[in-house]
Write a protein that holds these residues in place. Structure first.
Motif, mmCIF file in Angstrom:
data_model
loop_
_atom_site.group_PDB
_atom_site.id
_atom_site.type_symbol
_atom_site.label_atom_id
_atom_site.label_comp_id
_atom_site.label_asym_id
_atom_site.label_seq_id
_atom_site.Cartn_x
_atom_site.Cartn_y
_atom_site.Cartn_z
ATOM 1 N N GLN A 56 0.830 -1.201 0.000
ATOM 2 C CA GLN A 56 0.000 0.000 0.000
ATOM 3 C C GLN A 56 0.870 1.258 0.000
ATOM 4 O O GLN A 56 0.552 2.245 -0.665
ATOM 5 C CB GLN A 56 -0.938 0.002 1.208
ATOM 6 N N ALA A 57 1.952 1.242 0.757
ATOM 7 C CA ALA A 57 2.833 2.412 0.813
ATOM 8 C C ALA A 57 3.465 2.677 -0.553
ATOM 9 O O ALA A 57 3.563 3.831 -0.989
ATOM 10 C CB ALA A 57 3.902 2.214 1.888
ATOM 11 N N TYR A 58 3.899 1.633 -1.235
ATOM 12 C CA TYR A 58 4.449 1.810 -2.579
ATOM 13 C C TYR A 58 3.362 2.259 -3.556
ATOM 14 O O TYR A 58 3.607 3.122 -4.415
ATOM 15 C CB TYR A 58 5.123 0.530 -3.081
ATOM 16 N N CYS A 59 2.193 1.700 -3.432
ATOM 17 C CA CYS A 59 1.082 2.116 -4.291
ATOM 18 C C CYS A 59 0.774 3.592 -4.060
ATOM 19 O O CYS A 59 0.493 4.338 -4.997
ATOM 20 C CB CYS A 59 -0.153 1.258 -4.017
ATOM 21 N N ASN A 60 0.838 4.010 -2.824
ATOM 22 C CA ASN A 60 0.609 5.396 -2.467
ATOM 23 C C ASN A 60 1.638 6.311 -3.150
ATOM 24 O O ASN A 60 1.283 7.335 -3.728
ATOM 25 C CB ASN A 60 0.676 5.517 -0.946
ATOM 26 N N LEU A 61 2.907 5.934 -3.092
ATOM 27 C CA LEU A 61 3.965 6.698 -3.751
ATOM 28 C C LEU A 61 3.677 6.827 -5.241
ATOM 29 O O LEU A 61 3.706 7.924 -5.808
ATOM 30 C CB LEU A 61 5.322 6.015 -3.528
ATOM 31 N N TRP A 62 3.396 5.718 -5.857
ATOM 32 C CA TRP A 62 3.155 5.694 -7.301
ATOM 33 C C TRP A 62 1.894 6.474 -7.666
ATOM 34 O O TRP A 62 1.893 7.279 -8.600
ATOM 35 C CB TRP A 62 3.063 4.241 -7.762
ATOM 36 N N SER A 63 0.817 6.274 -6.932
ATOM 37 C CA SER A 63 -0.445 6.965 -7.238
ATOM 38 C C SER A 63 -0.312 8.472 -7.069
ATOM 39 O O SER A 63 -0.806 9.247 -7.901
ATOM 40 C CB SER A 63 -1.569 6.444 -6.344
#
Length: 185
Positions: A8-15
């Motif tokens: 989720q944290a990586y998805c957050n960065l990317w999003s």
């Protein structure tokens, strides 16, 4: 659960990267134009995401920012300063998630509220933070659809077959599929 929070944290960065890059193509007038949403503009909503992220990430790190996080509701007047500030927070959140252990998921996090100190387990604070971010990114996405800038696709993160769709942006962020997914690929 730890792997899920990391993802989720990586998805957050990317999003956030993807959404803010799209918003950077708007004029200042378009960013600040009054729109229908919880916050009155794209600019205000993006700043709200950043301010709330700073509050919760600091609390998860054991910091002391507390209510001072909310003293300036729009700390960034321009997208070109907001984007790197958001990325820095997103990377701090990744670091928090990288340090998680089964025993620390239940550790209490102190949330300094205006009228009290609230104690919440770290796993609940993280879950709340990810929902908060997703909720407000969705609002920005909807407001962006009222402009000439097409809203970016934000749901191509988890599926293996969609890795090529995010490859260039992952490279721009200096991350890789292997780093994000590890042995779970």
């Amino acid at each position: 659960m730890i792997q899920h929070f990391r993802h989720q944290a990586y998805c957050n960065l990317w999003s956030n990267h993807r959404l803010l890059k799209a918003c950077a193509r708007l004029s200042v007038a378009e960013l600040q134009a009054r729109r229908s949403s919880f916050f009155p503009s794209i600019h205000a909503t993006l700043n709200h995401i950043l301010v709330v992220d700073a509050y919760y990430i600091d609390a998860l790190e054991g910091g002391t920012l507390g209510q001072r996080a909310f003293e300036d509701e729009t700390p960034h007047a321009r997208i070109d300063t907001l984007l790197p500030a958001q990325e820095m927070l997103d990377r701090r959140l990744i670091a928090v998630c990288d340090e998680l252990k089964p025993s620390t998921l239940a550790d209490n996090v102190t949330l300094e509220r205006a009228d009290r100190r609230q104690l919440e387990p770290a796993h609940r604070v993280l879950a709340h933070l990810f929902v908060h971010q997703t909720h407000h990114r969705g609002q920005v996405h909807a407001m962006l659809s009222e402009t000439d800038v097409a809203p970016p696709q934000l749901d191509e993160f988890f599926l293996l077959d969609e890795a090529p769709l995010r490859q260039a942006e992952f490279e721009a962020l200096g991350i890789s599929e292997a780093q994000v997914w590890g042995a779970l690929r």
